[in-house]
Motif scaffolding. Sequence first.
Motif, PDB file in Angstrom:
ATOM      1  N   MET A  65       0.824  -1.210   0.000  1.00  0.00           N
ATOM      2  CA  MET A  65       0.000   0.000   0.000  1.00  0.00           C
ATOM      3  C   MET A  65       0.854   1.255   0.000  1.00  0.00           C
ATOM      4  SD  MET A  65      -3.452  -0.058   0.467  1.00  0.00           S
ATOM      5  CE  MET A  65      -4.592  -1.415   0.399  1.00  0.00           C
ATOM      6  N   ASN A  66       1.945   1.198   0.762  1.00  0.00           N
ATOM      7  CA  ASN A  66       2.693   2.433   0.919  1.00  0.00           C
ATOM      8  C   ASN A  66       4.082   2.370   0.310  1.00  0.00           C
ATOM      9  OD1 ASN A  66       0.653   3.853   2.422  1.00  0.00           O
ATOM     10  ND2 ASN A  66       1.011   2.266   3.956  1.00  0.00           N
ATOM     11  N   ASN A  67       4.293   1.369  -0.532  1.00  0.00           N
ATOM     12  CA  ASN A  67       5.604   1.240  -1.161  1.00  0.00           C
ATOM     13  C   ASN A  67       5.561   1.643  -2.630  1.00  0.00           C
ATOM     14  OD1 ASN A  67       6.807   0.257   1.188  1.00  0.00           O
ATOM     15  ND2 ASN A  67       5.928  -1.765   0.773  1.00  0.00           N
ATOM     16  N   ILE A  68       4.627   2.512  -2.972  1.00  0.00           N
ATOM     17  CA  ILE A  68       4.487   2.924  -4.362  1.00  0.00           C
ATOM     18  C   ILE A  68       5.651   3.849  -4.722  1.00  0.00           C
ATOM     19  CG2 ILE A  68       2.941   3.987  -6.035  1.00  0.00           C
ATOM     20  CD1 ILE A  68       1.552   1.720  -4.626  1.00  0.00           C
ATOM     21  N   ARG A  69       6.404   3.472  -5.761  1.00  0.00           N
ATOM     22  CA  ARG A  69       7.541   4.303  -6.157  1.00  0.00           C
ATOM     23  C   ARG A  69       7.188   5.271  -7.275  1.00  0.00           C
ATOM     24  NH1 ARG A  69      10.610  -1.157  -6.184  1.00  0.00           N
ATOM     25  NH2 ARG A  69       8.483  -1.516  -6.820  1.00  0.00           N
ATOM     26  N   HIS A  70       6.276   4.833  -8.147  1.00  0.00           N
ATOM     27  CA  HIS A  70       5.908   5.678  -9.282  1.00  0.00           C
ATOM     28  C   HIS A  70       4.437   6.033  -9.134  1.00  0.00           C
ATOM     29  CE1 HIS A  70       9.679   4.467 -11.252  1.00  0.00           C
ATOM     30  NE2 HIS A  70       9.401   3.260 -10.775  1.00  0.00           N
ATOM     31  N   THR A  71       4.164   7.308  -8.950  1.00  0.00           N
ATOM     32  CA  THR A  71       2.780   7.676  -8.652  1.00  0.00           C
ATOM     33  C   THR A  71       2.241   8.650  -9.696  1.00  0.00           C
ATOM     34  OG1 THR A  71       1.301   8.418  -6.899  1.00  0.00           O
ATOM     35  CG2 THR A  71       3.408   9.556  -7.081  1.00  0.00           C
ATOM     36  N   VAL A  72       0.985   9.018  -9.512  1.00  0.00           N
ATOM     37  CA  VAL A  72       0.276   9.808 -10.505  1.00  0.00           C
ATOM     38  C   VAL A  72       0.665  11.287 -10.382  1.00  0.00           C
ATOM     39  CG1 VAL A  72      -1.701   9.940  -8.920  1.00  0.00           C
ATOM     40  CG2 VAL A  72      -2.063  10.370 -11.341  1.00  0.00           C
ATOM     41  N   PRO A  73       0.894  11.986 -11.503  1.00  0.00           N
ATOM     42  CA  PRO A  73       1.250  13.396 -11.434  1.00  0.00           C
ATOM     43  C   PRO A  73       0.055  14.274 -11.029  1.00  0.00           C
ATOM     44  CG  PRO A  73       1.106  12.704 -13.726  1.00  0.00           C
ATOM     45  CD  PRO A  73       0.921  11.478 -12.888  1.00  0.00           C
ATOM     46  N   ASP A  74       0.360  15.454 -10.500  1.00  0.00           N
ATOM     47  CA  ASP A  74      -0.675  16.346  -9.968  1.00  0.00           C
ATOM     48  C   ASP A  74      -1.737  16.748 -10.993  1.00  0.00           C
ATOM     49  OD1 ASP A  74      -0.008  16.424  -7.342  1.00  0.00           O
ATOM     50  OD2 ASP A  74       1.179  18.266  -7.462  1.00  0.00           O
ATOM     51  N   ASP A  75      -1.305  16.969 -12.253  1.00  0.00           N
ATOM     52  CA  ASP A  75      -2.320  17.463 -13.195  1.00  0.00           C
ATOM     53  C   ASP A  75      -3.413  16.415 -13.446  1.00  0.00           C
ATOM     54  OD1 ASP A  75      -0.465  15.909 -14.480  1.00  0.00           O
ATOM     55  OD2 ASP A  75      -0.454  17.065 -16.330  1.00  0.00           O
ATOM     56  N   LEU A  76      -3.042  15.149 -13.421  1.00  0.00           N
ATOM     57  CA  LEU A  76      -4.061  14.110 -13.583  1.00  0.00           C
ATOM     58  C   LEU A  76      -4.957  14.021 -12.354  1.00  0.00           C
ATOM     59  CD1 LEU A  76      -2.181  11.222 -15.386  1.00  0.00           C
ATOM     60  CD2 LEU A  76      -4.219  12.402 -16.193  1.00  0.00           C
ATOM     61  N   LEU A  77      -4.356  14.193 -11.170  1.00  0.00           N
ATOM     62  CA  LEU A  77      -5.168  14.157  -9.947  1.00  0.00           C
ATOM     63  C   LEU A  77      -6.151  15.317  -9.923  1.00  0.00           C
ATOM     64  CD1 LEU A  77      -2.814  13.154  -7.017  1.00  0.00           C
ATOM     65  CD2 LEU A  77      -4.744  11.872  -7.944  1.00  0.00           C
ATOM     66  N   MET A  78      -5.680  16.497 -10.351  1.00  0.00           N
ATOM     67  CA  MET A  78      -6.581  17.644 -10.366  1.00  0.00           C
ATOM     68  C   MET A  78      -7.677  17.431 -11.419  1.00  0.00           C
ATOM     69  SD  MET A  78      -5.738  21.677 -10.571  1.00  0.00           S
ATOM     70  CE  MET A  78      -7.039  22.890 -10.779  1.00  0.00           C
ATOM     71  N   GLY A  79      -7.298  16.845 -12.554  1.00  0.00           N
ATOM     72  CA  GLY A  79      -8.293  16.521 -13.578  1.00  0.00           C
ATOM     73  C   GLY A  79      -9.338  15.549 -13.048  1.00  0.00           C
ATOM     74  N   TYR A  80      -8.884  14.568 -12.264  1.00  0.00           N
ATOM     75  CA  TYR A  80      -9.823  13.617 -11.657  1.00  0.00           C
ATOM     76  C   TYR A  80     -10.729  14.339 -10.656  1.00  0.00           C
ATOM     77  CZ  TYR A  80     -11.791   9.662  -9.189  1.00  0.00           C
ATOM     78  OH  TYR A  80     -12.682   8.776  -8.636  1.00  0.00           O
ATOM     79  N   ALA A  81     -10.101  15.189  -9.808  1.00  0.00           N
ATOM     80  CA  ALA A  81     -10.872  15.923  -8.794  1.00  0.00           C
ATOM     81  C   ALA A  81     -11.934  16.789  -9.455  1.00  0.00           C
ATOM     82  CB  ALA A  81      -9.939  16.779  -7.933  1.00  0.00           C
ATOM     83  N   ALA A  82     -11.571  17.407 -10.583  1.00  0.00           N
ATOM     84  CA  ALA A  82     -12.498  18.311 -11.269  1.00  0.00           C
ATOM     85  C   ALA A  82     -13.499  17.555 -12.132  1.00  0.00           C
ATOM     86  CB  ALA A  82     -11.707  19.302 -12.126  1.00  0.00           C
ATOM     87  N   GLY A  83     -13.285  16.268 -12.331  1.00  0.00           N
ATOM     88  CA  GLY A  83     -14.185  15.490 -13.179  1.00  0.00           C
ATOM     89  C   GLY A  83     -13.962  15.776 -14.648  1.00  0.00           C
ATOM     90  N   ALA A  84     -12.712  16.091 -15.030  1.00  0.00           N
ATOM     91  CA  ALA A  84     -12.427  16.486 -16.410  1.00  0.00           C
ATOM     92  C   ALA A  84     -11.798  15.372 -17.244  1.00  0.00           C
ATOM     93  CB  ALA A  84     -11.499  17.709 -16.409  1.00  0.00           C
ATOM     94  N   LEU A  85     -11.528  14.227 -16.642  1.00  0.00           N
ATOM     95  CA  LEU A  85     -10.843  13.164 -17.385  1.00  0.00           C
ATOM     96  C   LEU A  85     -11.848  12.301 -18.145  1.00  0.00           C
ATOM     97  CD1 LEU A  85      -8.298  11.795 -14.738  1.00  0.00           C
ATOM     98  CD2 LEU A  85      -8.038  13.721 -16.317  1.00  0.00           C
ATOM     99  N   PRO A  86     -11.422  11.738 -19.294  1.00  0.00           N
ATOM    100  CA  PRO A  86     -12.279  10.742 -19.929  1.00  0.00           C
ATOM    101  C   PRO A  86     -12.386   9.500 -19.040  1.00  0.00           C
ATOM    102  CG  PRO A  86     -10.237  11.060 -21.193  1.00  0.00           C
ATOM    103  CD  PRO A  86     -10.169  11.971 -20.008  1.00  0.00           C
ATOM    104  N   GLN A  87     -13.462   8.756 -19.202  1.00  0.00           N
ATOM    105  CA  GLN A  87     -13.760   7.616 -18.324  1.00  0.00           C
ATOM    106  C   GLN A  87     -12.582   6.647 -18.149  1.00  0.00           C
ATOM    107  OE1 GLN A  87     -16.891   5.089 -19.719  1.00  0.00           O
ATOM    108  NE2 GLN A  87     -17.082   4.001 -17.772  1.00  0.00           N
TER     109      GLN A  87
END
Lengths: 196, 213
Positions: free
Chosen positions: B1-23
């Motif tokens: 769970m906490n050994n993730i070395r490569h994670t998601v960049p901020d712009d994708l997270l913000m896109g997810y938060a805003a509901g702007a990403l394709p499904q």
Amino acid sequence: MPFALRMHRGTGRVVTGPADSEGQWAARIAAIATTRDQAAFAEVFRHFAPRVKAFLMKSGADAALAEECTQDVMATLWHKAHLYDPSRAAVSTWIFTVARNRKIDLLRRYARPEPEDLPWGPVDAPDQADALAMQQETTKLAEAIRSLPEKQRLLIERAYFGDLTHSEIAAETGLPLGTIKSRIRLALERLRHAMM
Amino acid sequence: MNNIRHTVPDDLLMGYAAGALPQPFDLVVATHVSLSDDARARLAGFEAVGGAVLEEMEGAALADDSFDRTLARIAGKAPEPYRAPSRGIFPTPLQRVVGGDEGAVKWKSIGMGARQALLCSEGEATARLIFIPAGQAMPQHSHRGMELTLVLKGAFRDDGGLYARGDLEVANEEVDHTPTAEPGEDCICLIATDGRLKFTRLLPRIAQPFFGI
């Protein structure tokens, strides 16, 4: 016993702080969760339902669909009140996520994939200090957004109304998100630790 | 769970938060967040911005009977139950789309023991599961637009390093990469692209229209 519940219990009403402070909203959600408190729900509805409707209309829903969807979002809050954790999100944040998910369900017609819940489920006693810190950070964040240059503030709003595509979104908001992120991270670690 | 070395960049997270990403991208981000506390915390930060934007909005006028109708919607419905996380290899958001865990995937062979299953698409964007046998390379490919690769089982290695369960690789169209599954365990990845993958070797390129990769 949850922090917000303790504030609420015995009086039947919220006792301290200005009526629309973060702590009061958390107390109202706790009252809905524990005693199905309709008066608390009415307060939440009065404040948030018009905002949710405005958000949906800005996101492209017509007035009739936005009204329908708003009622649905508000009813969902009632049914999910017991899942709300004040140590991980402000009430406004939580309501935003519910509204955003319903918006995608309705406007884009697919069931939105949501991250799964944390392995321990809703806890009986969210850490009081964590909840308080989260409320303070959220208040600070709102102030920071208000004090942004207008152009930048409008850009952030447009991103959240869905006016920008994902490739147009710049995550560099100029907002103090580092602290809020560490608070949440801390709360997650504490919860994990307590449950192991 | 906490050994993730490569994670998601901020712009994708913000896109997810805003509901702007394709499904398909929503699916990968939600699945990755299910596996990473760090991504969960960063996502919560961007959702807090959404909450603040909501809070600052000037409200719209509600219908006169809005509150009563909301109460009518509430009446008679039970509180939403807490949904425990999945016990399988696939986190819940992925299981919902697949209709179950690893065993429920409707794989199609793409040759050399590799398999894929198309999960969903929106516009040009698609999400698929890829199965690469232990020690084998994924067919060499490049792609238009962005490609997200989330490891669910096993591990793979490419120019970017080693990617294990929960790790997310973000590749753009310049990357002409050849992920190779680590020996010892078959590798299953969830992949989202916003343009068709292009295989760069002759044979797979001929095969591409048939497999729809």
